[in-house]
Design an enzyme around this catalytic site. Sequence first.
Site, short mmCIF file in Angstrom:
data_model
loop_
_atom_site.label_atom_id
_atom_site.label_comp_id
_atom_site.label_asym_id
_atom_site.label_seq_id
_atom_site.Cartn_x
_atom_site.Cartn_y
_atom_site.Cartn_z
CB CYS A 102 6.39 -8.54 6.64
SG CYS A 102 5.12 -9.01 5.46
N PRO A 110 0.78 -1.24 0.00
CG PRO A 110 0.05 -0.90 2.21
CD PRO A 110 0.76 -1.90 1.33
#
Length: 422
Positions: A355, A243
């Site tokens: 991540c 994003p």
Amino acid sequence: MDQSGLLPRRSAHHLLMQITTEGRLMAELIAGGALAQLAPDDRARAQRLATDALRGLDRADRMLKPYLKKPPGDHVMNALRLGLIELMQGEAAYGVVNAYVEIVARNKRSQTMKGLVNAVLRRIADEGPEAWAKRPVPLTPGWLRQPLVAAWGRDAVAGMESAHFAGAPLDLTTKGDPAALAAALGGVVLPNGTLRLAQAGQVSGLAGYDAGDWWVQDAAAAIPVKLLGDVTGLRVLDLCAAPGGKTLQLAAGGADVTAVDLSEKRMTRLTENLARTGLAAQTLVSDAFAVTAGGYDAVLLDAPCSATGTIRRHPDLPYAKDGSEFGALIAQQEALIDHALTLLRPGGRLVYCTCSLLPDEGEVQIEEALARHPGLRVLPPAMAGLDPAWITEEAGLRLRPDYWPDQGGMDGFYIAVLTKPA
């Protein structure tokens, strides 16, 4: 708000059913309209109930086990889990018990179990929140816990589980001085310069939102760009960008940024954040492998991964997933590293990050990339607030949720800065 509380509870139950039996992620469900029929307050309540239940699911199951002679089925079990969580949070037993009895009674397959739900929740209510507080920290589901223990050891995983159960504060990356904004918002500035708020409330209502002074970004997620140092004037390609927190960082730092992502919906969100913050970047909705024009000074590759480092924020992940797709993700990461290197100028730098808490998506990827590409080097990480203990053998950076325990933790990340031969 629905005064009986039945609507948000039914919606929370629906979310839990979809996650635990259909393997759907909460973000996907909400984006698909799962809570769209609710008023804003009820929508927030339903999401909070489901999230709290997922964070405490292992503890809830252990607490329920003595009251159940055999598993009652998913529909009933999820009603019991939600009811228990509410009771342990101090909600009035009368309303909680009646609501979940009603939810079970409305389902033809489970309606005969409403007496069981009534009896179990009333007995749980007698134990009180004190009994909940005495229980051990919830364990991660075995399919994920076993490889984590193999990689980091039981003590480290126990620390991660404590961080997952505690949830995550709100982290902001600021365009200007974070200390000034911290004073206005009542937050603290972390060693890496991230602004952290323990109690945030509605994000869009915070000071500086409309002015575009900051954007939401976990402290760990802000580190990859910081490892590039001064990016003023550099041509930087942000692959798998949406994003867009890292795109915003690069643009704020003065880089000439091109952001690429396959998702048109997620890229729209990135474009909106650029507009809100008054920052500029070129955006391209495209598969990363379709980008062939090179010569970039730096490429930032936040590769698709298991996202196992984000469980503090997404407790649904270990219940919606089972690890079966990880092999394909690891192969994709390898191919993306090789492709990203072709887009760099000689001497350019590739920041690879995921991540993930799994070494196969981090340390192992870099070790194998070095073997595939003679002359490729890992640059030692350097930035303010960096703990030397985070640096790995191959000179990458391993971040974990159990780090900074007294400051609220951080997401799990692996980051390495590679330099292409000149």
